[in-house]
Structures are given as structure tokens and as C-alpha cells.
Motif scaffolding. Structure first.
Motif, PDB file in Angstrom:
ATOM      1  N   SER A 102       0.806  -1.226   0.000  1.00 18.73           N
ATOM      2  CA  SER A 102       0.000   0.000   0.000  1.00 18.73           C
ATOM      3  C   SER A 102       0.838   1.274   0.000  1.00 18.73           C
ATOM      4  O   SER A 102       0.305   2.368  -0.166  1.00 18.73           O
ATOM      5  CB  SER A 102      -0.929   0.004   1.208  1.00 18.73           C
ATOM      6  OG  SER A 102      -0.180   0.013   2.415  1.00 18.73           O
ATOM      7  N   ALA A 103       2.162   1.144   0.210  1.00 15.40           N
ATOM      8  CA  ALA A 103       3.032   2.324   0.318  1.00 15.40           C
ATOM      9  C   ALA A 103       3.726   2.598  -1.010  1.00 15.40           C
ATOM     10  O   ALA A 103       4.137   1.672  -1.717  1.00 15.40           O
ATOM     11  CB  ALA A 103       4.064   2.126   1.413  1.00 15.40           C
ATOM     12  N   ARG A 110       0.823  -1.634  -6.614  1.00 20.16           N
ATOM     13  CA  ARG A 110       0.790  -2.457  -5.400  1.00 20.16           C
ATOM     14  C   ARG A 110       1.607  -3.730  -5.589  1.00 20.16           C
ATOM     15  O   ARG A 110       2.258  -4.207  -4.663  1.00 20.16           O
ATOM     16  CB  ARG A 110      -0.654  -2.813  -5.038  1.00 20.16           C
ATOM     17  CG  ARG A 110      -1.487  -1.625  -4.588  1.00 20.16           C
ATOM     18  CD  ARG A 110      -2.916  -2.042  -4.307  1.00 20.16           C
ATOM     19  NE  ARG A 110      -3.000  -2.921  -3.149  1.00 20.16           N
ATOM     20  CZ  ARG A 110      -3.180  -2.511  -1.895  1.00 20.16           C
ATOM     21  NH1 ARG A 110      -3.279  -1.219  -1.642  1.00 20.16           N
ATOM     22  NH2 ARG A 110      -3.250  -3.371  -0.908  1.00 20.16           N
ATOM     23  N   PHE A 111       1.587  -4.263  -6.826  1.00 17.10           N
ATOM     24  CA  PHE A 111       2.322  -5.496  -7.092  1.00 17.10           C
ATOM     25  C   PHE A 111       3.803  -5.249  -7.380  1.00 17.10           C
ATOM     26  O   PHE A 111       4.645  -6.067  -7.029  1.00 17.10           O
ATOM     27  CB  PHE A 111       1.702  -6.225  -8.299  1.00 17.10           C
ATOM     28  CG  PHE A 111       0.465  -6.997  -7.965  1.00 17.10           C
ATOM     29  CD1 PHE A 111       0.536  -8.336  -7.583  1.00 17.10           C
ATOM     30  CD2 PHE A 111      -0.786  -6.396  -8.019  1.00 17.10           C
ATOM     31  CE1 PHE A 111      -0.606  -9.046  -7.280  1.00 17.10           C
ATOM     32  CE2 PHE A 111      -1.925  -7.099  -7.714  1.00 17.10           C
ATOM     33  CZ  PHE A 111      -1.852  -8.425  -7.334  1.00 17.10           C
TER      34      PHE A 111
END
Length: 490
Positions: free
Chosen positions: A139-140, A222-223
Motif C-alpha cells: 500500500s506504500a 501495489r504489485f
């Protein structure tokens, strides 16, 4: 009489030539700084300056400005430099699956960077490895498109992607050769092959479902956090200029697949992941190692009031502080020309030819506001940028050093109007900062609320590219000094 006529013509032309030369000396010095009248009696003087080496600085580098990539292993004067790049490369649109066809097989995966120049020794190959940026928190954001990162911003390294986990060997002399990869004719490409297994990961581990990486840009981030391109320590002696927004910069996935409705017929294709200004972030991580050079004896600042040697390299790098105390004590006079003169102190001629001098910039610094700003009256601002870098003196010139007979660089900064303001209108005399800016901004005035760019269409220097050792105010043979051509007021 006919024989005397040519002699008369020659005499008239000679008188005219001598008169013209005399006029240049007596009235044209400083151009528009003095009234256009003959008979002005000009004089000259040299004022001493005090110069001090100051600490290493950092600079912010964006995705749209040139980035440095490479390794300097042997610069006897300035030491070692390492420059890495972190960058996001993505599919151009979402949602999309990057390839079409059935029974897809990876041929190769290549990370391609747009190459735009080199600084240093091109005869020694460079080595590079490519890593994933470590994904410690999905999420960062590690890199953001709306953030410009400093050259000391560290990104954590993930799994290595370089083919066979061995550094790619890059022959710099061939980077501008014409090449013809599949469906492409190109030049100025730095190509690093990655493991084929990474191509399988891109095709098999991600999809376009509502939670898949290829469904949206935010899910892809995100991935996958991006790529880290790192020079091999101890390999090479040069820095490359890399353009991340160039169409050459991309991840190329070459694959073959079974043609639909055919039996045992296959075709080959390529898909690209690219950068863009709107959704891709980047950073340029630069480190300096000054050990084994004379620099540690000057920085942190030594006990000398006036350094004889000044070390300036392109930001992130060392800068110089200059004071001219005697300028404020001069009586009123007409200043035709006031120029801050500085010369390179020659070293090994081979190294000085390899590691060329940067463009420099001179700016006042106010201890009251803690600001750097444009030199009053002499720096011209146009459309949000400095518009007179050449006439101001930012660009290095060359001459023959009379002592060593080597070719050296020199700079002459025109501060005539600034000096006139001090001696005539008693304007403030500021400490001056001399540095080699990259992506840098200053205030037009000390009290301005906005800043202007020190470059024009691009920065004055690519980060970390360019260095020069100058004679300081205490140098014996290459002394920095203020040269003033003036006339007394009658």
C-alpha cells in the motif's frame, strides 16, 4: 604621382586602424556601461578575494531531467562516484493484458535506457545489474510521479533480475551505434538483458481481474514498485547521461506464440513497458567517496581563512564561498568592467581531459534571509529562467597555462553592474556562492516569493557530471581575483 597613391592609401588605412584600436581601449570597455565619448582615461586594478571550500550538497532530480548512471573508479582529484537509477516502467494503458496469443513462450526480456552522452573514460567498459525495488508494503509508494527525490534518497533493493545474475558488460563506444532489434531501428540505447524467468512472471503471475495487477495503474503499483539499475563497483570510469522520458527507455518483452486457428504455426512479437510524466516516479541516487584525495583536508573546512585550492563538482557536489571585502571600501568611480576571474589548477593532463569542467553559477547569499538569489543587476531573468548564462560567465573557456603549457579551463563572471551599485549607490556587498548546479532554482530577488531556474531548457549540468579544481584567493600561480577596469570621476 601614381606610384605615391598606393602608399598614401596604405597610410590612411593604417591611421584609421590605429585610431579604431585606441577607441576600443579607451571608450568601448564595458559597452553600455559608460557614455559613448572619446578620451576616457581608463585604469585597472585587481582586488583580493577570500575563498573557502564548503561541504558536499545534494540536489533533487526529476524524471524529466537528465539522470547520471555509472561508476567513476579512478579520479585522483575527486575520488570515486557511483550513480544509480530507480524508475517505474508500466503498460501504457489499463486494463490490459500485455500480450496476445496462446501457448506464449518468452524469447528474451531487455531493459532499455535512452542514452544521451558520457563523461569520463569511454575505453573502460561499465557493468550494470538490475534489481526489483523491494516491495515491503504493497500500500506504500516507494516512488511517486508527483515527487522529485533528492540524490541521497535510498531505495531498498529487492530480487536481482540481471540475466544469469551476472553484471551486464557495456562497451560505451558502441552505445550510439545503429542497432536493429525486433521491429525497431534505433541508436543511443543502453540494453541490459534480464532473466527470461522474469518475463514468465510478468505474463503468468499477473492478470486483468478486479484485483489483478493489469486491471489498473494503482493495482500495478501495489504489485510492482519499479526497477533499480546499479553500476558494478570497481568496473568502469565514466558516468552516462540517461533520458528516462526518451522513447528509447522501456522494458521490452520479446515472445513467440501460437497463431490462432493454425496448427504448429507460431509468430513473434514484442510488448513494451514505458515511463511517463504522469504516473511514473524515479530517483537518481548518487554517492561520493573522497578518500585518497586532498579533499578531506579541506572539507570539513580547515583552519585556513583562504583556501589556495577549490574543488567544485556538479551537484551533488562541493561548492565554494567567496567574499570580496575590499569592494565595499572603494570610492565612487565609473566601472567599465568588473569580472571575477578564476583558473583551473592543472593536474594530470590525461585525467583533466577525461573529466571535463562543469558549467558554474555565481549567486549572492544572504545571512539574514538564508537565501541564494540572482546577482543584482547582472543576472537577467526571462520566462522563469536565467537568460544570460553565457555572457554572465557560467560556461568554461580554454586557454594555455603559461606555467605548465597545458590546456586549462577558466571562467570570468561579469559582475560589473553589481560592483557599480556597491561603489556608487552603497548597495550591500554579499558573500558569494560558486557552484555547479544541476536541477537548481534561486530567487530573483532576496525578497521574492517565487524561484527561477538556473538552467534554460535543461539544467546547467547533468547530476554529478563535471568537475574542476580552481585556484583560490590564496593561490600563487592561479589566483582567483576581481579585475576592475574603471575611470575616475572628474
Amino acid at each position: 604621382m601614381k606610384k605615391q597613391l598606393p602608399l598614401l592609401i596604405i597610410l590612411v588605412l593604417a591611421i584609421a586602424f590605429i585610431t579604431a584600436c585606441t577607441k576600443i581601449v579607451t571608450t568601448d570597455i564595458g559597452g553600455d556601461l559608460i557614455p559613448p565619448i572619446d578620451g576616457v582615461n581608463t585604469k585597472e586594478m585587481f582586488l583580493d578575494v577570500t575563498s573557502k571550500n564548503m561541504k558536499d550538497t545534494i540536489v533533487k532530480v526529476g524524471i524529466g531531467t537528465p539522470n547520471a548512471l555509472g561508476y567513476i573508479s579512478n579520479d585522483p582529484l575527486f575520488g570515486k562516484t557511483s550513480a544509480s537509477i530507480n524508475v517505474e516502467l508500466k503498460p501504457s494503458v489499463f486494463p490490459v493484458y500485455p500480450v496476445n496469443g496462446t501457448d506464449i513462450k518468452i524469447d528474451s526480456v531487455v531493459l532499455v535506457l535512452g542514452y544521451s552522452g558520457v563523461w569520463g573514460d569511454t575505453t573502460v567498459p561499465l557493468g550494470f545489474r538490475v534489481y526489483k525495488i523491494k516491495n515491503t508494503d504493497a500500500s506504500a509508494d516507494v516512488l511517486r510521479s508527483d515527487t522529485t527525490y533528492a540524490t541521497n534518497y535510498q531505495v531498498e533493493r529487492g530480487d536481482e533480475l540481471t540475466e544469469n545474475y551476472a553484471a551486464a558488460n557495456i562497451d560505451i563506444t558502441k552505445l550510439n551505434d545503429s542497432i536493429y532489434p525486433f521491429e525497431e531501428a534505433a541508436t543511443n540505447q543502453l540494453r541490459i538483458r534480464l532473466n527470461k524467468s522474469y518475463g514468465d512472471e510478468l505474463l503468468n503471475d499477473y492478470d486483468t481481474t478486479s484485483t489483478g495487477a493489469y486491471h489498473s495503474d494503482s493495482l500495478f503499483q501495489r504489485f510492482f514498485k519499479g526497477y533499480q539499475i546499479v553500476p558494478e563497483t570497481g568496473m568502469g570510469n565514466a558516468l552516462l547521461k540517461i533520458n528516462l522520458l526518451d522513447t528509447n527507455t522501456k522494458l521490452a518483452v520479446y515472445y513467440n506464440f501460437n497463431i490462432k486457428d493454425s496448427i504448429n504455426k507460431r509468430d513473434t512479437a514484442v510488448r513494451y513497458y514505458r515511463t511517463n510524466n504522469y504516473s511514473c516516479g524515479s530517483s537518481n541516487y548518487v554517492t561520493r567517496d573522497r578518500s585518497g584525495t586532498a579533499i578531506p583536508s579541506y572539507i570539513p573546512t580547515n583552519g585556513n581563512i583562504n583556501d589556495s585550492l577549490l574543488f567544485i563538482d556538479a551537484n551533488p557536489g562541493i561548492y565554494t564561498k567567496i567574499t570580496i571585502d575590499s569592494l565595499a571600501t572603494l570610492s565612487n568611480r565609473i566601472i567599465h568592467r568588473a569580472e571575477l576571474v578564476m583558473e583551473q589548477v592543472p593536474g594530470d593532463p590525461i585525467n583533466d581531459a577525461l573529466f571535463t569542467a562543469p558549467n558554474l553559477f555565481l549567486t549572492p547569499y544572504s545571512l539574514d534571509s538564508m537565501r541564494r538569489f540572482a546577482l543584482p543587476h547582472d543576472v537577467l531573468i526571462s520566462n522563469g529562467t536565467v537568460g544570460n548564462q553565457l555572457s554572465y560567465g557560467c560556461i568554461p573557456n580554454k586557454k594555455i597555462d603559461p606555467i605548465t603549457q597545458q590546456t586549462i579551463y577558466f571562467y570570468t563572471f561579469d559582475i560589473s553592474r553589481y560592483a557599480q551599485g556597491i561603489v556608487t549607490r552603497h548597495e550591500k556587498s554579499y558573500p558569494l556562492i560558486l557552484y555547479a548546479p544541476s536541477n537548481d532554482y534561486i530567487y530573483p530577488l532576496e525578497t521574492s516569493i517565487y524561484q527561477v531556474y538556473t538552467g534554460t531548457s535543461g539544467p546547467l549540468n547533468t547530476p554529478a557530471i563535471g568537475r574542476v579544481r580552481l585556484g583560490g584567493g590564496n593561490s600563487v600561480n592561479h589566483k582567483m581575483r576581481l579585475h576592475i577596469v574603471y575611470s575616475d570621476i572628474q
